[in-house]
Design a protein around this motif. Structure first.
Motif, PDB file in Angstrom:
ATOM      1  N   TYR A  55       6.001 -40.318   8.258  1.00  0.00           N
ATOM      2  CA  TYR A  55       6.969 -39.149   7.419  1.00  0.00           C
ATOM      3  C   TYR A  55       8.282 -39.983   6.900  1.00  0.00           C
ATOM      4  O   TYR A  55       8.696 -40.945   7.597  1.00  0.00           O
ATOM      5  CB  TYR A  55       7.501 -37.947   8.054  1.00  0.00           C
ATOM      6  CG  TYR A  55       6.157 -36.937   8.082  1.00  0.00           C
ATOM      7  CD1 TYR A  55       5.816 -35.904   7.230  1.00  0.00           C
ATOM      8  CD2 TYR A  55       5.315 -36.982   9.486  1.00  0.00           C
ATOM      9  CE1 TYR A  55       4.685 -35.302   7.379  1.00  0.00           C
ATOM     10  CE2 TYR A  55       4.140 -36.338   9.365  1.00  0.00           C
ATOM     11  CZ  TYR A  55       3.967 -35.117   8.348  1.00  0.00           C
ATOM     12  OH  TYR A  55       2.798 -34.395   8.640  1.00  0.00           O
ATOM     13  N   ASP A  59      10.948 -35.961   3.873  1.00  0.00           N
ATOM     14  CA  ASP A  59       9.877 -35.012   4.159  1.00  0.00           C
ATOM     15  C   ASP A  59      10.030 -34.015   5.191  1.00  0.00           C
ATOM     16  O   ASP A  59       9.251 -32.960   5.309  1.00  0.00           O
ATOM     17  CB  ASP A  59       8.712 -35.876   4.525  1.00  0.00           C
ATOM     18  CG  ASP A  59       8.145 -36.977   3.452  1.00  0.00           C
ATOM     19  OD1 ASP A  59       8.497 -36.574   2.250  1.00  0.00           O
ATOM     20  OD2 ASP A  59       7.614 -38.058   3.701  1.00  0.00           O
ATOM     21  N   ASN A  74       6.313 -32.281   5.643  1.00  0.00           N
ATOM     22  CA  ASN A  74       5.377 -32.246   4.587  1.00  0.00           C
ATOM     23  C   ASN A  74       5.176 -33.768   3.769  1.00  0.00           C
ATOM     24  O   ASN A  74       6.200 -34.136   3.347  1.00  0.00           O
ATOM     25  CB  ASN A  74       5.539 -31.288   3.506  1.00  0.00           C
ATOM     26  CG  ASN A  74       5.434 -29.564   4.092  1.00  0.00           C
ATOM     27  OD1 ASN A  74       4.291 -29.389   4.514  1.00  0.00           O
ATOM     28  ND2 ASN A  74       6.264 -29.112   4.183  1.00  0.00           N
ATOM     29  N   ARG A  75       4.009 -34.253   3.932  1.00  0.00           N
ATOM     30  CA  ARG A  75       3.796 -35.410   3.126  1.00  0.00           C
ATOM     31  C   ARG A  75       2.842 -35.417   2.199  1.00  0.00           C
ATOM     32  O   ARG A  75       1.947 -34.675   2.529  1.00  0.00           O
ATOM     33  CB  ARG A  75       3.752 -36.583   4.190  1.00  0.00           C
ATOM     34  CG  ARG A  75       3.236 -37.909   3.530  1.00  0.00           C
ATOM     35  CD  ARG A  75       2.922 -38.791   4.981  1.00  0.00           C
ATOM     36  NE  ARG A  75       1.854 -38.424   5.540  1.00  0.00           N
ATOM     37  CZ  ARG A  75       1.317 -38.575   6.547  1.00  0.00           C
ATOM     38  NH1 ARG A  75       2.137 -39.021   7.549  1.00  0.00           N
ATOM     39  NH2 ARG A  75       0.090 -38.245   7.128  1.00  0.00           N
ATOM     40  N   GLU A  76       2.767 -36.063   0.999  1.00  0.00           N
ATOM     41  CA  GLU A  76       1.789 -36.048   0.037  1.00  0.00           C
ATOM     42  C   GLU A  76       1.602 -37.650  -0.349  1.00  0.00           C
ATOM     43  O   GLU A  76       2.610 -38.437  -0.987  1.00  0.00           O
ATOM     44  CB  GLU A  76       2.093 -35.263  -1.091  1.00  0.00           C
ATOM     45  CG  GLU A  76       0.837 -34.731  -1.820  1.00  0.00           C
ATOM     46  CD  GLU A  76       0.712 -33.636  -2.423  1.00  0.00           C
ATOM     47  OE1 GLU A  76       0.084 -33.617  -3.706  1.00  0.00           O
ATOM     48  OE2 GLU A  76       1.627 -32.630  -2.183  1.00  0.00           O
ATOM     49  N   ASP A  77       0.478 -38.238   0.047  1.00  0.00           N
ATOM     50  CA  ASP A  77       0.200 -39.573  -0.538  1.00  0.00           C
ATOM     51  C   ASP A  77      -0.241 -39.513  -1.934  1.00  0.00           C
ATOM     52  O   ASP A  77      -1.301 -38.673  -2.267  1.00  0.00           O
ATOM     53  CB  ASP A  77      -0.829 -40.093   0.360  1.00  0.00           C
ATOM     54  CG  ASP A  77      -1.015 -41.718   0.056  1.00  0.00           C
ATOM     55  OD1 ASP A  77      -0.243 -42.198  -0.682  1.00  0.00           O
ATOM     56  OD2 ASP A  77      -2.025 -42.051   0.368  1.00  0.00           O
ATOM     57  N   GLU A  78       0.527 -39.903  -2.888  1.00  0.00           N
ATOM     58  CA  GLU A  78       0.179 -40.192  -4.050  1.00  0.00           C
ATOM     59  C   GLU A  78      -0.586 -41.400  -4.916  1.00  0.00           C
ATOM     60  O   GLU A  78      -0.834 -41.494  -5.947  1.00  0.00           O
ATOM     61  CB  GLU A  78       1.386 -39.896  -5.223  1.00  0.00           C
ATOM     62  CG  GLU A  78       2.079 -38.533  -4.931  1.00  0.00           C
ATOM     63  CD  GLU A  78       3.259 -38.391  -5.718  1.00  0.00           C
ATOM     64  OE1 GLU A  78       3.716 -39.153  -6.592  1.00  0.00           O
ATOM     65  OE2 GLU A  78       4.108 -37.478  -5.283  1.00  0.00           O
ATOM     66  N   ARG A  91      -6.102 -38.904   4.309  1.00  0.00           N
ATOM     67  CA  ARG A  91      -4.772 -39.037   4.445  1.00  0.00           C
ATOM     68  C   ARG A  91      -3.782 -38.618   3.211  1.00  0.00           C
ATOM     69  O   ARG A  91      -2.570 -39.029   3.286  1.00  0.00           O
ATOM     70  CB  ARG A  91      -4.614 -40.664   4.617  1.00  0.00           C
ATOM     71  CG  ARG A  91      -4.884 -41.142   5.850  1.00  0.00           C
ATOM     72  CD  ARG A  91      -5.045 -42.744   6.225  1.00  0.00           C
ATOM     73  NE  ARG A  91      -3.553 -43.031   6.061  1.00  0.00           N
ATOM     74  CZ  ARG A  91      -3.140 -44.053   5.177  1.00  0.00           C
ATOM     75  NH1 ARG A  91      -3.934 -44.453   4.447  1.00  0.00           N
ATOM     76  NH2 ARG A  91      -1.866 -44.053   5.372  1.00  0.00           N
ATOM     77  N   ASN A  92      -4.329 -37.903   2.339  1.00  0.00           N
ATOM     78  CA  ASN A  92      -3.699 -37.516   1.120  1.00  0.00           C
ATOM     79  C   ASN A  92      -2.504 -36.715   1.396  1.00  0.00           C
ATOM     80  O   ASN A  92      -1.545 -36.585   0.792  1.00  0.00           O
ATOM     81  CB  ASN A  92      -4.605 -37.018   0.089  1.00  0.00           C
ATOM     82  CG  ASN A  92      -5.367 -35.833   0.338  1.00  0.00           C
ATOM     83  OD1 ASN A  92      -5.444 -35.671   1.757  1.00  0.00           O
ATOM     84  ND2 ASN A  92      -6.023 -35.316  -0.753  1.00  0.00           N
ATOM     85  N   ARG A  93      -2.538 -35.640   2.364  1.00  0.00           N
ATOM     86  CA  ARG A  93      -1.541 -34.666   2.419  1.00  0.00           C
ATOM     87  C   ARG A  93      -1.684 -34.131   4.062  1.00  0.00           C
ATOM     88  O   ARG A  93      -2.536 -33.895   4.529  1.00  0.00           O
ATOM     89  CB  ARG A  93      -1.999 -33.307   1.512  1.00  0.00           C
ATOM     90  CG  ARG A  93      -0.864 -32.115   1.690  1.00  0.00           C
ATOM     91  CD  ARG A  93      -1.250 -31.279   0.586  1.00  0.00           C
ATOM     92  NE  ARG A  93      -0.306 -30.238   0.620  1.00  0.00           N
ATOM     93  CZ  ARG A  93       0.479 -29.462   1.281  1.00  0.00           C
ATOM     94  NH1 ARG A  93       0.878 -30.274   2.212  1.00  0.00           N
ATOM     95  NH2 ARG A  93       0.976 -28.413   1.045  1.00  0.00           N
ATOM     96  N   LYS A  94      -0.575 -34.150   4.233  1.00  0.00           N
ATOM     97  CA  LYS A  94      -0.258 -33.792   5.588  1.00  0.00           C
ATOM     98  C   LYS A  94       0.871 -32.763   5.796  1.00  0.00           C
ATOM     99  O   LYS A  94       1.993 -33.215   5.513  1.00  0.00           O
ATOM    100  CB  LYS A  94       0.038 -34.965   6.546  1.00  0.00           C
ATOM    101  CG  LYS A  94       0.306 -35.003   7.935  1.00  0.00           C
ATOM    102  CD  LYS A  94      -0.963 -34.694   8.705  1.00  0.00           C
ATOM    103  CE  LYS A  94      -0.597 -34.736  10.245  1.00  0.00           C
ATOM    104  NZ  LYS A  94      -1.519 -34.358  11.120  1.00  0.00           N
ATOM    105  N   ALA A  95       0.659 -31.708   6.578  1.00  0.00           N
ATOM    106  CA  ALA A  95       1.844 -30.978   6.666  1.00  0.00           C
ATOM    107  C   ALA A  95       1.858 -30.384   8.583  1.00  0.00           C
ATOM    108  O   ALA A  95       0.735 -30.353   8.990  1.00  0.00           O
ATOM    109  CB  ALA A  95       1.802 -29.425   6.195  1.00  0.00           C
TER     110      ALA A  95
END
Length: 139
Positions: A55, A59, A74-78, A91-95
């Motif tokens: 993070y 985030d 909250n993390r979003e891998d773009e 691994r694209n989105r992690k809360a």
């Protein structure tokens, strides 16, 4: 002497209760999306340490309200693969979140937090009592 079915149920509930208590004491029970934390009482302050690898500081949201520290990340891998296709993408989105109830009031204006190498450290100084004694009148 024949045992009652209620005795067996009571023993089973006691066994489950012990397992839950042991798991909680050892940090073994983790709720998905929950952040693992350590909370240390140093006497003068509480120090909360949380593992949040991957993070950025932007985030992470920390709030303190009514004696409860709330941590949300909250993390979003773009990034997307341009040469190929995903066979698996986890691994694209992690809360992650956690609420920590503090046993004693803290000096809200003096709370500080730092984030380094994926570890968040929050320092929450306890409310200092008055050093002066107060005489209590008896009516």
């Amino acid at each position: 002497m024949r045992r009652s079915p209620f005795d067996e149920i009571e023993e089973m509930l006691d066994r489950v209760s012990r397992q839950v208590e042991e798991g909680m004491a050892g940090g073994g029970l983790q709720v998905p999306g929950s952040v693992p934390v350590d909370v240390v009482d140093t006497g003068a302050e509480y120090v909360v340490t949380a593992d949040l690898p991957g993070y950025e500081t932007d985030d992470i949201d920390l709030t303190l309200s009514e004696g409860t520290l709330r941590l949300e990340a909250n993390r979003e891998d773009e990034t997307t693969v341009t040469d190929g296709e995903y066979l698996r993408r986890e691994r694209n989105r992690k809360a992650a979140n956690r609420r920590i109830r503090l046993p004693d009031p803290v000096e809200e204006d003096e709370v500080s937090a730092g984030y380094e190498d994926g570890v968040l450290t929050v320092r929450l100084p306890k409310v200092r009592g008055s050093d002066e004694s107060k005489q209590i009148d008896i009516e």
